[in-house]
Design an enzyme around this catalytic site. Structure first.
Site, PDB file in Angstrom:
ATOM      1  N   ARG A   1       0.657  -1.386  -0.177  1.00  0.00           N
ATOM      2  CA  ARG A   1       0.254   0.119   0.080  1.00  0.00           C
ATOM      3  C   ARG A   1       0.612   0.794   0.246  1.00  0.00           C
ATOM      4  O   ARG A   1       0.078   1.887   1.124  1.00  0.00           O
ATOM      5  CB  ARG A   1      -1.167  -0.172   1.037  1.00  0.00           C
ATOM      6  CG  ARG A   1      -2.118  -1.267   1.161  1.00  0.00           C
ATOM      7  CD  ARG A   1      -2.645  -1.026   2.547  1.00  0.00           C
ATOM      8  NE  ARG A   1      -2.508  -1.780   4.057  1.00  0.00           N
ATOM      9  CZ  ARG A   1      -2.968  -1.780   4.243  1.00  0.00           C
ATOM     10  NH1 ARG A   1      -3.699  -0.844   4.797  1.00  0.00           N
ATOM     11  NH2 ARG A   1      -2.477  -1.702   5.358  1.00  0.00           N
TER      12      ARG A   1
ATOM     13  N   GLU B   1     -20.868  -4.530  20.319  1.00  0.00           N
ATOM     14  CA  GLU B   1     -19.871  -4.735  19.048  1.00  0.00           C
ATOM     15  C   GLU B   1     -17.958  -4.345  19.338  1.00  0.00           C
ATOM     16  O   GLU B   1     -17.187  -4.630  18.148  1.00  0.00           O
ATOM     17  CB  GLU B   1     -20.181  -4.290  17.832  1.00  0.00           C
ATOM     18  CG  GLU B   1     -21.458  -4.975  17.449  1.00  0.00           C
ATOM     19  CD  GLU B   1     -22.350  -4.335  15.773  1.00  0.00           C
ATOM     20  OE1 GLU B   1     -21.315  -4.778  15.144  1.00  0.00           O
ATOM     21  OE2 GLU B   1     -23.556  -4.427  15.735  1.00  0.00           O
TER      22      GLU B   1
ATOM     23  N   ARG C   1      -8.335   4.329   0.984  1.00  0.00           N
ATOM     24  CA  ARG C   1      -8.918   3.196   1.827  1.00  0.00           C
ATOM     25  C   ARG C   1      -8.886   2.306   1.120  1.00  0.00           C
ATOM     26  O   ARG C   1      -8.956   2.055   0.212  1.00  0.00           O
ATOM     27  CB  ARG C   1     -10.264   3.573   2.648  1.00  0.00           C
ATOM     28  CG  ARG C   1     -10.626   4.629   3.651  1.00  0.00           C
ATOM     29  CD  ARG C   1     -10.392   3.023   4.499  1.00  0.00           C
ATOM     30  NE  ARG C   1     -11.488   2.631   4.853  1.00  0.00           N
ATOM     31  CZ  ARG C   1     -12.256   3.160   5.421  1.00  0.00           C
ATOM     32  NH1 ARG C   1     -12.381   4.680   6.009  1.00  0.00           N
ATOM     33  NH2 ARG C   1     -13.617   2.520   6.457  1.00  0.00           N
ATOM     34  N   CYS C   2      -8.728   1.479   1.614  1.00  0.00           N
ATOM     35  CA  CYS C   2      -8.264  -0.271   1.025  1.00  0.00           C
ATOM     36  C   CYS C   2      -9.169  -1.391   2.130  1.00  0.00           C
ATOM     37  O   CYS C   2      -9.412  -1.056   3.368  1.00  0.00           O
ATOM     38  CB  CYS C   2      -7.358  -1.004   0.581  1.00  0.00           C
ATOM     39  SG  CYS C   2      -5.680   0.331  -0.163  1.00  0.00           S
TER      40      CYS C   2
ATOM     41  N   GLU D   1     -26.536  -3.764  -2.981  1.00  0.00           N
ATOM     42  CA  GLU D   1     -25.386  -3.455  -4.148  1.00  0.00           C
ATOM     43  C   GLU D   1     -25.224  -5.050  -4.652  1.00  0.00           C
ATOM     44  O   GLU D   1     -24.591  -5.244  -5.696  1.00  0.00           O
ATOM     45  CB  GLU D   1     -24.045  -2.928  -3.314  1.00  0.00           C
ATOM     46  CG  GLU D   1     -23.329  -4.455  -2.565  1.00  0.00           C
ATOM     47  CD  GLU D   1     -22.514  -3.642  -1.787  1.00  0.00           C
ATOM     48  OE1 GLU D   1     -22.523  -2.300  -1.054  1.00  0.00           O
ATOM     49  OE2 GLU D   1     -21.319  -4.176  -1.535  1.00  0.00           O
TER      50      GLU D   1
ATOM     51  N   GLU E   1     -30.870   4.095   7.194  1.00  0.00           N
ATOM     52  CA  GLU E   1     -31.251   5.445   6.816  1.00  0.00           C
ATOM     53  C   GLU E   1     -31.948   6.578   6.592  1.00  0.00           C
ATOM     54  O   GLU E   1     -32.725   6.620   5.256  1.00  0.00           O
ATOM     55  CB  GLU E   1     -29.728   5.570   6.028  1.00  0.00           C
ATOM     56  CG  GLU E   1     -29.501   7.235   6.071  1.00  0.00           C
ATOM     57  CD  GLU E   1     -28.135   6.994   4.626  1.00  0.00           C
ATOM     58  OE1 GLU E   1     -27.231   5.946   4.964  1.00  0.00           O
ATOM     59  OE2 GLU E   1     -27.827   7.290   3.772  1.00  0.00           O
TER      60      GLU E   1
ATOM     61  N   HIS F   1     -23.186   9.750   9.720  1.00  0.00           N
ATOM     62  CA  HIS F   1     -22.268  10.666   8.953  1.00  0.00           C
ATOM     63  C   HIS F   1     -21.188  11.795   9.467  1.00  0.00           C
ATOM     64  O   HIS F   1     -20.354  11.684   9.021  1.00  0.00           O
ATOM     65  CB  HIS F   1     -22.267  10.723   7.488  1.00  0.00           C
ATOM     66  CG  HIS F   1     -22.842   9.023   7.097  1.00  0.00           C
ATOM     67  ND1 HIS F   1     -24.477   8.549   6.762  1.00  0.00           N
ATOM     68  CD2 HIS F   1     -22.182   8.224   7.184  1.00  0.00           C
ATOM     69  CE1 HIS F   1     -24.653   7.587   6.584  1.00  0.00           C
ATOM     70  NE2 HIS F   1     -23.298   7.372   6.569  1.00  0.00           N
TER      71      HIS F   1
HETATM   72  N1  GLN Z   1     -24.738  -3.795  13.132  1.00  0.00           N
HETATM   73  C1  GLN Z   1     -23.555  -2.816  12.194  1.00  0.00           C
HETATM   74  C2  GLN Z   1     -23.486  -1.452  13.356  1.00  0.00           C
HETATM   75  O1  GLN Z   1     -24.245  -1.018  14.290  1.00  0.00           O
HETATM   76  C3  GLN Z   1     -24.322  -2.254  11.077  1.00  0.00           C
HETATM   77  C4  GLN Z   1     -23.224  -2.010  10.604  1.00  0.00           C
HETATM   78  C5  GLN Z   1     -23.794  -1.445   8.909  1.00  0.00           C
HETATM   79  O2  GLN Z   1     -24.911  -1.358   8.536  1.00  0.00           O
HETATM   80  N2  GLN Z   1     -23.090  -1.272   7.716  1.00  0.00           N
HETATM   81  O3  GLN Z   1     -21.736  -1.398  13.229  1.00  0.00           O
END
Ligand code: GLN
Ligand code: ZN
Length: 767
Positions: free
Chosen positions: A16, A495, A526-527, A616, A676, A705
């Protein structure tokens, strides 16, 4: 002599290198000339690699410091106001990075200062993101620099004759957005003289071939777009320079009559994703049209079945002038990692089956040689290819009888909840006892530097399991009691133990492998290093139970378990090709299904299955979309359906353009979907309203974001707007997405405000 050819090479460089150079420049450690030197060194090295692999047509100007679409926009003087560029000037590096990344002030969220970056979006159905040029009606263009010419000269200085690459005008306009809603295609007449000038200058320099990428040729086109293609290439195809027109990622199909009538000199075919194009092209192409055969897959990491590819190439060569046959990758090699020789930890059967960019060049050169001198001239390469295929076919790591048997035994009712939503809802209401407008989050809580360091240290073996587990447990306990304190209704564990939402599961599932250096550019510096799914997928042991149950043990409120869905795991991996994608997806679905069942058996009442990548995966061509959606939805349902009526299944997606797949989203039959919605100011709920979407919905009320913390009133306003579109009984209150990229200083006040907004709404609705 057949020509070995390449369409584009990864830019990121060995280890990279480009990332390192860019980030050093951005942080002020090196200056612009050092950045250019580093970039030049990477380009030069890549040209050398291609030359020594035996590639005849080596691309130039495929390299970019950030993104080739942005480069094209700047070259054409398509710079929106506010970035300090004046017509007649060559844009500066500072302006370039301002468009790519925004200026510091904007990036910090100080309203009123600085400029935001251009919008970024996915390059067709890949995971590469390009910067979306912004145009407007009456837009003026000017050639600020002939980039392909500059790159050609750079290579020529090293004694290399290259084939400059240029993004074509029709695709450029298609990928752009207009600020005023006008049709960008209207601007074509203003753009063509610039393209003409670029080509004329290249011709004058003595360039013999130029590659013009028009990936839009693989989409469903309107007659207006087809006419524009006819007009553009009628005007541009002028000798003495020869144009190789390239499209990829899907068949050209019904666009072929238009394309084959163009006066261009060569046509590239993606024979991996558009193999059906070959016969009509052979039947109808002008005899002198050069054909570039994209036989080596540029979208996946497997070795080519050289014997099969050679057969196709020989058939074509037998019918055409072999001097006008090119052997090529299916698309630019941008989408695969650089060099599989760097991998030292993969199982041998897998390793010998891999071909990253460097290996693919050799395959291309071998195929060209095989066409010219016969199969025996590349006997060793053919045998190695045979061995790799047989190795995987016979490997006990790949095939698991139990997985195949289970898949063969799938029945309809396995993808079906026991009762319809109306019944489930009543049972769930009784069991969960949630208030109206329940509050929750999407799963992750801030991944602080401290957490990341902790995980990294554990992975390197610097701290033992015991201390690591204690640290994670501590984070979870804090997060749970804080969520209780501020009054969230459905909690999450945060998480903290997860590095990445696919990798975390891949590491615990059979059938996955991970590279050390398999980096692919996602955007700019970014990779990502996608996992490789190379064997049957199975779940040797529960994956999320431990931390979920620990978190649940700390509270009497419902703890929502978090899983990544089968389609997203598939979509964000490199996938084996000896069986259908659908089959792989269902294998993953069944493994996750067991996790869902185990969570339920352990008394977890709410389980979220994230599918941010569902959309996607949609094939580019409409005709192929229904089949994909059908197995994708079925896979999700296989995962979600082993549970009783009272167990509540959530899903989450984070994109805003839902309308075209809304019926499929409804078909997922998740009890609750969070999406979203902040930026669209709830307008995306229009589709849910017209389709009478029956289940619960949590449209995001906080745009995560941005570092900005919204006030309760602002969120309340959004919730009220949501209620003009959906029923009060359907509405949940949550942020747009997970909070892993945000700081605690933002998350704390924002979630407190969110809970206040929900309370205000409850009061208002019962008043
Ligand atoms: N559960 C994941 C988080 O809260 C969902 C992430 C995502 O939608 N890309 O990070
Ligand atoms: Zn999301």
């Amino acid at each position: 002599m057949t020509i070995a050819s390449n369409l584009g090479f990864p830019r990121i460089g060995h280890r990279r290198a480009l990332k390192t150079a860019l980030e050093s420049f951005w942080s002020g450690q090196i200056d612009a000339s050092a950045l250019h030197d580093a970039a030049h060194a990477i380009m030069q090295k890549h040209w050398q690699i291609q030359r020594s692999a035996g590639i005849g047509h080596i691309p130039s100007s495929d390299f970019t410091l950030y993104d080739h679409v942005l480069d094209t926009a700047m070259m054409l003087g398509a710079v929106p106001p506010g970035y300090g560029w004046k017509p007649g000037e060559k844009p500066s590096l500072a302006q370039y990075f301002a468009l790519a990344r925004g200026t510091h002030e904007a990036a910090c969220g100080h309203a009123g200062h600085g400029q935001a970056a251009l919008e970024m979006t996915k390059w067709f159905d890949t995971n590469y993101h390009y910067m979306v040029p912004r145009l407007h009606a009456g837009q003026r263009f000017e050639l600020t620099e002939n980039r392909p010419l500059a790159a050609y000269r750079q290579a020529a200085a090293h004694g290399l004759r290259t084939r400059p690459v240029l993004l074509g005008p029709i695709s450029f306009l298609h990928l752009s957005k207009t600020d005023d809603g006008s049709d960008a295609l209207d601007l074509l007449p203003r753009l063509l003289p610039l393209y003409h000038q670029i080509l004329a200058e290249l011709a004058q320099e003595g360039v013999s071939w130029v590659q013009i990428d028009e990936p839009i040729l693989a989409l469903d086109l309107t007659s207006r777009q087809r006419d524009a293609i006819t007009l553009a290439y009628g005007a541009l195809a002028c000798p003495p320079i020869e144009i190789l027109l390239a499209s990829y990622f899907a068949p050209m199909g019904d666009n072929l009559p238009t394309i084959l009538a163009l006066p261009v000199h060569g046509l590239h075919l993606d024979l991996c994703r558009g193999a059906a194009d070959l016969t009509p092209v052979l039947d109808h192409a002008r005899p002198d049209l050069a054909l570039s055969l994209g036989l080596v897959d540029g979208r996946n990491i497997w070795r080519t079945d050289l014997r099969a590819a050679l057969r196709v190439a020989q058939q074509v060569a037998a019918r055409r002038d072999a001097r006008r046959v090119l052997i090529a990758p299916s698309c630019s090699l941008l989408h695969v990692p650089l060099d599989s020789a760097l991998e030292t930890k993969l199982p041998a059967v897998l390793h010998q089956s891999l071909a990253f960019a460097v290996q693919k060049l050799r395959e291309i050169a071998d195929l060209a040689k095989g066409v010219d001198e016969g199969a025996s001239s590349i006997a060793l390469a053919l045998e190695a290819s045979d061995r790799a295929i047989a190795g995987l076919r016979e490997s006990e790591d790949v095939h698991h009888r139990a997985v195949a048997d289970r898949l063969a035994g799938l029945s309809q009712d396995m993808a079906q909840r026991r009762s319809g939503y109306a019944t489930r809802r009543m049972v769930q209401q009784k069991q969960l006892g949630l208030p109206a407008f329940p509050t929750t989050t999407i799963g992750s809580l801030p991944q602080t530097a401290e957490i990341r360091q902790l995980r990294a240290a554990h992975a390197r073996g610097e701290i033992d399991d015991r201390s690591y587990d204690d640290a994670i447990a501590g984070r979870i306990a804090q997060a749970v009691s804080w969520q209780e304190d501020i009054g969230i209704d459905v909690l999450v564990h945060g998480e903290f133990e997860r590095n990445d939402m696919v990798r975390y599961f891949g590491e615990q599932l059979a059938g996955f492998a991970f590279t050390q250096h398999g980096w692919v550019q996602s955007y700019g510096s970014r990779c990502v290093a996608p996992p490789i799914i190379w064997g049957d997928v199975a779940r040797p042991a529960p994956m999320t139970l431990r931390w979920t149950l620990y978190a649940q043990s700390l509270t009497t409120k419902p703890m929502k378990a978090m899983l990544t869905g089968p389609v997203t795991i598939l979509q964000w991996s490199f996938v084996r090709e000896d069986i259908a994608r659908e089959t792989v997806c269902k294998q993953i679905a069944l493994a996750l299904r067991d996790e869902v069942a185990d969570l339920e058996a352990a008394h977890i009442g709410i389980i979220q299955i994230d599918e941010p990548a569902l959309r996607e995966g949609l094939p580019l061509r409409r005709a192929e979309q229904a089949a994909y959606l059908s197995w994708a939805v079925e896979s999700f349902r296989l995962t979600a359906s082993p549970v009783a009526d009272g167990t509540q299944i959530h899903t989450h997606m984070c994109y805003a353009d839902f309308n075209d797949i809304l019926s499929d989203i409804a078909a997922l039959d998740a009890d609750v979907i969070s999406i979203e919605a902040t930026r669209s100011r709830m307008e995306l709920l229009d589709g849910f309203a017209t389709h009478r979407y029956p289940n619960d919905i949590g449209p995001g009320v906080w745009d995560i974001h941005s570092p900005r913390v919204p006030e309760p009133d602002e969120m309340l306003g959004l919730l009220r707007r949501a209620l003009t579109r959906i029923e009060p009984g359907q509405l949940w209150v949550n942020p747009d997405c997970g909070l892993k990229t945000r700081k605690w200083e933002e998350v704390r006040p924002a979630l407190v405000n969110m809970v206040s907004a929900a309370k205000l709404l409850r009061r208002e609705q019962t008043a």
